[in-house]
Design a protein around this motif. Structure first.
Motif, PDB file in Angstrom:
ATOM      1  N   SER A 260       0.866  -1.174   0.000  1.00  0.00           N
ATOM      2  CA  SER A 260       0.000   0.000   0.000  1.00  0.00           C
ATOM      3  C   SER A 260       0.910   1.234   0.000  1.00  0.00           C
ATOM      4  O   SER A 260       2.075   1.149   0.395  1.00  0.00           O
ATOM      5  N   SER A 261       0.401   2.383  -0.449  1.00  0.00           N
ATOM      6  CA  SER A 261       1.290   3.534  -0.646  1.00  0.00           C
ATOM      7  C   SER A 261       1.715   4.160   0.674  1.00  0.00           C
ATOM      8  O   SER A 261       2.619   4.993   0.696  1.00  0.00           O
ATOM      9  N   ASP A 262       1.080   3.788   1.795  1.00  0.00           N
ATOM     10  CA  ASP A 262       1.557   4.260   3.093  1.00  0.00           C
ATOM     11  C   ASP A 262       2.571   3.295   3.704  1.00  0.00           C
ATOM     12  O   ASP A 262       3.067   3.523   4.818  1.00  0.00           O
ATOM     13  N   GLY A 263       2.870   2.224   2.991  1.00  0.00           N
ATOM     14  CA  GLY A 263       3.885   1.290   3.461  1.00  0.00           C
ATOM     15  C   GLY A 263       3.427   0.407   4.607  1.00  0.00           C
ATOM     16  O   GLY A 263       4.216  -0.368   5.136  1.00  0.00           O
ATOM     17  N   GLN A 264       2.159   0.494   4.981  1.00  0.00           N
ATOM     18  CA  GLN A 264       1.679  -0.229   6.165  1.00  0.00           C
ATOM     19  C   GLN A 264       1.282  -1.674   5.866  1.00  0.00           C
ATOM     20  O   GLN A 264       1.401  -2.530   6.726  1.00  0.00           O
ATOM     21  N   THR A 265       0.796  -1.913   4.653  1.00  0.00           N
ATOM     22  CA  THR A 265       0.150  -3.198   4.374  1.00  0.00           C
ATOM     23  C   THR A 265       0.670  -3.792   3.069  1.00  0.00           C
ATOM     24  O   THR A 265       0.992  -3.053   2.137  1.00  0.00           O
ATOM     25  N   ILE A 266       0.752  -5.102   3.050  1.00  0.00           N
ATOM     26  CA  ILE A 266       1.121  -5.797   1.819  1.00  0.00           C
ATOM     27  C   ILE A 266      -0.027  -6.727   1.443  1.00  0.00           C
ATOM     28  O   ILE A 266      -0.482  -7.526   2.257  1.00  0.00           O
ATOM     29  N   ALA A 267      -0.509  -6.565   0.218  1.00  0.00           N
ATOM     30  CA  ALA A 267      -1.517  -7.499  -0.306  1.00  0.00           C
ATOM     31  C   ALA A 267      -0.782  -8.520  -1.155  1.00  0.00           C
ATOM     32  O   ALA A 267       0.229  -8.206  -1.783  1.00  0.00           O
ATOM     33  N   PHE A 268      -1.255  -9.765  -1.159  1.00  0.00           N
ATOM     34  CA  PHE A 268      -0.596 -10.817  -1.939  1.00  0.00           C
ATOM     35  C   PHE A 268      -1.583 -11.931  -2.206  1.00  0.00           C
ATOM     36  O   PHE A 268      -2.712 -11.923  -1.709  1.00  0.00           O
ATOM     37  N   SER A 269      -1.124 -12.881  -3.005  1.00  0.00           N
ATOM     38  CA  SER A 269      -1.966 -14.029  -3.322  1.00  0.00           C
ATOM     39  C   SER A 269      -1.423 -15.243  -2.583  1.00  0.00           C
ATOM     40  O   SER A 269      -0.210 -15.439  -2.516  1.00  0.00           O
ATOM     41  N   SER A 270      -2.317 -16.049  -2.010  1.00  0.00           N
ATOM     42  CA  SER A 270      -1.891 -17.243  -1.285  1.00  0.00           C
ATOM     43  C   SER A 270      -2.806 -18.413  -1.606  1.00  0.00           C
ATOM     44  O   SER A 270      -4.016 -18.240  -1.762  1.00  0.00           O
ATOM     45  N   SER A 271      -2.212 -19.621  -1.667  1.00  0.00           N
ATOM     46  CA  SER A 271      -3.012 -20.824  -1.950  1.00  0.00           C
ATOM     47  C   SER A 271      -3.255 -21.632  -0.681  1.00  0.00           C
ATOM     48  O   SER A 271      -3.615 -22.796  -0.755  1.00  0.00           O
ATOM     49  N   ARG A 272      -3.031 -21.013   0.482  1.00  0.00           N
ATOM     50  CA  ARG A 272      -3.081 -21.791   1.730  1.00  0.00           C
ATOM     51  C   ARG A 272      -4.430 -22.470   1.956  1.00  0.00           C
ATOM     52  O   ARG A 272      -4.504 -23.512   2.603  1.00  0.00           O
ATOM     53  N   SER A 273      -5.511 -21.899   1.416  1.00  0.00           N
ATOM     54  CA  SER A 273      -6.823 -22.494   1.644  1.00  0.00           C
ATOM     55  C   SER A 273      -7.105 -23.622   0.658  1.00  0.00           C
ATOM     56  O   SER A 273      -8.152 -24.242   0.711  1.00  0.00           O
ATOM     57  N   GLY A 274      -6.173 -23.871  -0.264  1.00  0.00           N
ATOM     58  CA  GLY A 274      -6.434 -24.856  -1.306  1.00  0.00           C
ATOM     59  C   GLY A 274      -6.911 -24.184  -2.575  1.00  0.00           C
ATOM     60  O   GLY A 274      -7.159 -24.830  -3.577  1.00  0.00           O
ATOM     61  N   ASN A 275      -7.016 -22.872  -2.506  1.00  0.00           N
ATOM     62  CA  ASN A 275      -7.467 -22.064  -3.619  1.00  0.00           C
ATOM     63  C   ASN A 275      -6.657 -20.790  -3.558  1.00  0.00           C
ATOM     64  O   ASN A 275      -6.391 -20.303  -2.472  1.00  0.00           O
ATOM     65  N   THR A 276      -6.261 -20.242  -4.668  1.00  0.00           N
ATOM     66  CA  THR A 276      -5.523 -18.984  -4.580  1.00  0.00           C
ATOM     67  C   THR A 276      -6.507 -17.847  -4.303  1.00  0.00           C
ATOM     68  O   THR A 276      -7.505 -17.690  -4.997  1.00  0.00           O
ATOM     69  N   GLU A 277      -6.203 -17.084  -3.266  1.00  0.00           N
ATOM     70  CA  GLU A 277      -7.048 -15.957  -2.857  1.00  0.00           C
ATOM     71  C   GLU A 277      -6.152 -14.768  -2.521  1.00  0.00           C
ATOM     72  O   GLU A 277      -4.958 -14.943  -2.258  1.00  0.00           O
ATOM     73  N   ILE A 278      -6.736 -13.574  -2.483  1.00  0.00           N
ATOM     74  CA  ILE A 278      -5.985 -12.380  -2.099  1.00  0.00           C
ATOM     75  C   ILE A 278      -6.061 -12.209  -0.581  1.00  0.00           C
ATOM     76  O   ILE A 278      -7.140 -12.328   0.010  1.00  0.00           O
ATOM     77  N   TYR A 279      -4.910 -11.943   0.026  1.00  0.00           N
ATOM     78  CA  TYR A 279      -4.813 -11.679   1.455  1.00  0.00           C
ATOM     79  C   TYR A 279      -4.114 -10.339   1.645  1.00  0.00           C
ATOM     80  O   TYR A 279      -3.430  -9.845   0.748  1.00  0.00           O
ATOM     81  N   SER A 280      -4.263  -9.762   2.847  1.00  0.00           N
ATOM     82  CA  SER A 280      -3.426  -8.620   3.185  1.00  0.00           C
ATOM     83  C   SER A 280      -2.824  -8.858   4.553  1.00  0.00           C
ATOM     84  O   SER A 280      -3.400  -9.554   5.401  1.00  0.00           O
ATOM     85  N   VAL A 281      -1.627  -8.314   4.760  1.00  0.00           N
ATOM     86  CA  VAL A 281      -0.923  -8.505   6.018  1.00  0.00           C
ATOM     87  C   VAL A 281      -0.165  -7.221   6.318  1.00  0.00           C
ATOM     88  O   VAL A 281       0.269  -6.506   5.402  1.00  0.00           O
ATOM     89  N   SER A 282      -0.016  -6.923   7.593  1.00  0.00           N
ATOM     90  CA  SER A 282       0.784  -5.765   7.975  1.00  0.00           C
ATOM     91  C   SER A 282       2.209  -5.946   7.466  1.00  0.00           C
ATOM     92  O   SER A 282       2.745  -7.052   7.496  1.00  0.00           O
ATOM     93  N   SER A 283       2.824  -4.863   7.004  1.00  0.00           N
ATOM     94  CA  SER A 283       4.189  -4.987   6.496  1.00  0.00           C
ATOM     95  C   SER A 283       5.171  -5.307   7.620  1.00  0.00           C
ATOM     96  O   SER A 283       6.321  -5.651   7.368  1.00  0.00           O
ATOM     97  N   ALA A 284       4.712  -5.191   8.880  1.00  0.00           N
ATOM     98  CA  ALA A 284       5.538  -5.600  10.008  1.00  0.00           C
ATOM     99  C   ALA A 284       5.345  -7.082  10.319  1.00  0.00           C
ATOM    100  O   ALA A 284       5.961  -7.603  11.247  1.00  0.00           O
ATOM    101  N   GLY A 285       4.487  -7.765   9.571  1.00  0.00           N
ATOM    102  CA  GLY A 285       4.166  -9.163   9.847  1.00  0.00           C
ATOM    103  C   GLY A 285       2.904  -9.239  10.689  1.00  0.00           C
ATOM    104  O   GLY A 285       2.326  -8.222  11.072  1.00  0.00           O
ATOM    105  N   GLY A 286       2.468 -10.448  10.978  1.00  0.00           N
ATOM    106  CA  GLY A 286       1.227 -10.608  11.723  1.00  0.00           C
ATOM    107  C   GLY A 286       0.347 -11.572  10.993  1.00  0.00           C
ATOM    108  O   GLY A 286       0.802 -12.296  10.102  1.00  0.00           O
ATOM    109  N   SER A 287      -0.926 -11.607  11.388  1.00  0.00           N
ATOM    110  CA  SER A 287      -1.794 -12.570  10.733  1.00  0.00           C
ATOM    111  C   SER A 287      -2.369 -11.947   9.465  1.00  0.00           C
ATOM    112  O   SER A 287      -2.641 -10.753   9.407  1.00  0.00           O
ATOM    113  N   ALA A 288      -2.499 -12.798   8.468  1.00  0.00           N
ATOM    114  CA  ALA A 288      -2.987 -12.323   7.179  1.00  0.00           C
ATOM    115  C   ALA A 288      -4.501 -12.380   7.139  1.00  0.00           C
ATOM    116  O   ALA A 288      -5.124 -13.264   7.721  1.00  0.00           O
TER     117      ALA A 288
END
Lengths: 443, 246
Positions: A260-288
């Motif tokens: 994100s342009s404030d540097g706070q959040t990263i959006a990405f794609s993950s297949s962890r659910s068995g399906n690729t979906e969009i997630y977001s996570v704090s750029s400091a880490g944490g739960s997605a």
């Protein structure tokens, strides 16, 4: 006035889009609503005469000229129209020679450079030829260790000063960097180069596969995706430390990170659910946080950098991939493209446009290939920027919104090109190996 | 004068011919009477193998040399030339035995080639290798239509056979790689590959295979099996590929 000028480019893209929504080709130029500033830039006068000065001055002059030429807001006056005597300092300037035909320049950038004691000194001025009473718009002085890289750097800085003054208060991009994927070392790794293709450097040495670099808004870190023992993970490279740093690992495959342009959040794609979906996570880490829920592939998110409240991405939920937008909490899903194969969205810095790659007529024997398009998000009117030249993909906006960098197979192997946001002034930036997925830094 | 000269020439030519003939004649004369049989020396013989130690399946070269022998045999090879060499690939350690004979005697020579068994791999390794072989020769990949991650009826049957094998070999774990053809975009193909790998995983899970035994990874279009730009090649690349996991 500044605001007015700032929106000129936006306006002219809009004009193009409004007039061309049903056409594949747009042709733009000085006649389309923007009068470009006629700028004369004679070579800077060397004040020392050794060969070192000559070499550095050649590097400086070429870089300054290219920066201003590619800025997209100047009508560069050809050097063949210049008076024979070229000024190196204010007292040597005869403004009337520059303001009247043949050069008819409205602005004149000039200066001198010299090498003394191992340092390169440059003095540069910008003069308004229409204001003989008080012509100086800009006067700058630079001193750096004498080498090619610094000759380029000083040229970039001076060019950006001129662009800032004459380009409606929008900072130039001559000092920005591009991050990209190159296979020239044998495997796909993350590389960096100057915005004009100079100074290409390898950053990662994974030996597996690294893809999708995305530099943080403050320019300190590059997020990318790479194959690790735990599958694809979002990885982080510190530009300050010059090495990879830790970032949280997730289950499944994880790729296509977007800051994100404030540097706070990263959006990405993950297949962890068995399906690729969009997630977001704090750029400091944490739960997605999961943002999409559909059976098809969901990938390639990009934030609306103006608000950070919207994300555009690619979904195959209805078959071939299409561009969608949603609120950054996953609500309010809107389909943006209505046909073909649409991927790789990049949101313009002012929040108004999406650039993306589109095979508009899809299917066997259909005309056209993958081209770069720009769409006005509100009206969904679009304009095509590349035409019948190879497969074009992964557009990324420059921070001033005037340029787009992208990959193209137009010369055979995939290489990286930049162009103005109207499709003109295309420049090839890479030639070695195969180079893909460019990402333009915000600073 | 001229006559004399031509006579001279004739004489010279005639003399030359006589000399030549007599020279030839002399040889004939020398060889014509059979020489008294030389006191035939007993034969000599040597036999070497290079290298003299090999791994099973490798070749070694036998080289032998005999003098005065009229009959040369090597037990394993039969009658051979008086001198020569031959490549041999004995399955087990072998002593090659050469016998060179003539009227006045017999000479023997031997060379031994030691055949090493392939170094015994660690037991774990053996089981892995055979498991890996067993796995790859039984597990058949699933192929997909363009831009699709649906397992078609044809490949549902393939997966049923795969599942039967996996149920008979419950200790085997594996990775399902999702692959795509070269068309389309890098990132979208990564996602599509993940969906393909996961579709195969879910189908196997429904056939009773524990999800704990299966990992998935997408390679999108990054690791194609086939690199030509045509449909038969693209079809090869649109697959869920099963890889044995140690």
């Amino acid at each position: 006035m500044k605001r007015y000028r700032a929106s000129l480019l936006v306006l002219f893209v809009l004009f193009a889009i409004a007039g061309m929504s049903a056409q594949d080709w747009i042709r733009t130029g000085t006649g389309l609503g923007v009068e470009k500033v006629r700028l004369a830039v004679p070579d800077f006068k060397p004040v020392t005469t050794d060969t070192g000065t000559q070499n550095l001055s050649a590097v400086f002059n070429v870089t300054l000229w290219n920066d201003l030429q590619s800025a997209g807001i100047f009508d560069m006056v050809s050097k063949s129209f210049y008076p024979l005597s070229v000024p190196g300092a204010p007292r040597e300037v005869h403004l009337s020679d520059w303001g009247s035909p043949p050069p008819s320049a409205s602005m004149l950038a000039f200066g001198n450079l010299g090498v003394q004691g191992g340092s390169l000194s440059v003095q540069g001025w910008l003069y308004d030829t229409k204001n003989p009473q008080s012509p100086q718009v800009l006067g700058k002085q630079y001193r750096e260790q004498a080498n090619d890289a610094n000759a380029r750097l000083i040229a970039h800085r001076f060019a950006d000063e001129i662009i800032l003054r004459l380009g409606g208060g929008i900072a130039g991009v001559a000092e920005t960097k591009l991050y990209f994927v190159s296979k020239r070392s044998g495997s796909k790794e993350i590389w960096q180069m100057d915005y004009d293709g100079a100074d290409q450097k390898q950053l990662t040495h994974m030996g597996s596969i690294a893809l999708s670099p995305h530099v943080s808004p403050d320019g300190t870190r590059v997020a990318y995706s790479g194959v690790t023992k735990e599958g694809w993970q979002i990885l982080m490279y510190s530009l300050e430390l010059g090495r990879p740093v830790n970032f949280q690992h997730f289950g499944g495959d994880n790729y296509s990170p977007a800051w994100s342009s404030d540097g706070q959040t990263i959006a990405f794609s993950s297949s962890r659910s068995g399906n690729t979906e969009i997630y977001s996570v704090s750029s400091a880490g944490g739960s997605a946080r999961r943002l999409t829920e559909s059976k098809g592939p969901d990938v390639s998110p990009t934030w609306n950098p103006k608000t950070n409240t919207q994300i555009a991405w690619v979904s195959g939920r209805t078959g071939l991939p299409q561009i969608y937008t949603m609120a950054s909490d996953g609500t309010n899903v809107v389909r943006i493209t209505d046909q073909g194969y649409a991927v790789s969205p990049s949101w313009s810095p002012n929040g108004q446009f999406l650039a993306f790659a589109w095979v508009r007529h899809y299917g066997p024997g259909a005309p056209g290939a993958s081209d770069i398009y720009v769409m006005d998000v509100a009206s969904k009117q679009w304009a095509q920027l590349t035409h019948e030249e190879g497969r074009n993909d992964f557009p990324s906006w420059s921070p001033d919104g005037r340029h787009i960098v992208f990959q193209s197979s137009r010369t055979g192997r995939v290489q990286i090109y930049s162009m103005l946001a109207d499709g003109s002034e295309v420049r090839q930036l890479t030639t070695a190996g195969e180079n893909t997925q460019p990402n333009w830094s915000s600073k | 004068m001229k006559l004399t000269r031509s006579q001279w020439i004739r004489i010279i030519v005639a003399l030359t011919v006589v000399l030549a003939v007599s020279a030839c004649g002399k040889k004939k004369v020398a060889s014509t009477p059979p020489p008294p049989p030389p006191p035939a020396p007993a034969p000599t013989a040597s036999l070497t193998a290079n290298p003299n130690t090999i791994q099973a399946g490798q070749a070694s070269t036998l080289t032998w040399k005999t003098d005065y022998a009229t009959d040369v045999t090597i037990d394993q090879l039969g009658k051979v030339d008086p001198s020569g060499s031959r490549a041999v690939t004995p399955a087990e350690s072998t002593t090659y035995h050469l016998v060179a004979k003539n009227d006045s005697g017999t000479q023997e020579a031997t060379a031994r080639i030691t055949v090493m068994e392939a170094p015994p791999p660690p037991p774990q390794q053996t089981s892995n290798d055979s498991d890996a072989q067993l796995f790859s020769s039984n597990m058949k990949d699933v192929f997909y239509d363009y831009d699709s991650y649906d397992v078609s009826a044809q490949y549902q049957q393939v997966l049923q056979a795969d599942a039967r094998f996996l149920q008979q070999h419950k200790s085997l774990k594996f990775t399902i790689e999702g692959h795509c053809d070269e068309r389309g975009s890098t990132e979208y193909n990564l996602a599509l590959g993940d969906n393909r790998a996961n579709a195969a995983k879910q189908a196997l899970a429904q056939l009773g295979i524990s999800p704990d035994r299966m990992r998935t990874i997408s390679y999108g279009k990054e690791k194609p099996f086939c690199t030509e730009s045509n449909e038969s090649c693209w079809q090869q690349n649109r697959r869920a590929h099963f890889v044995y996991q140690k």
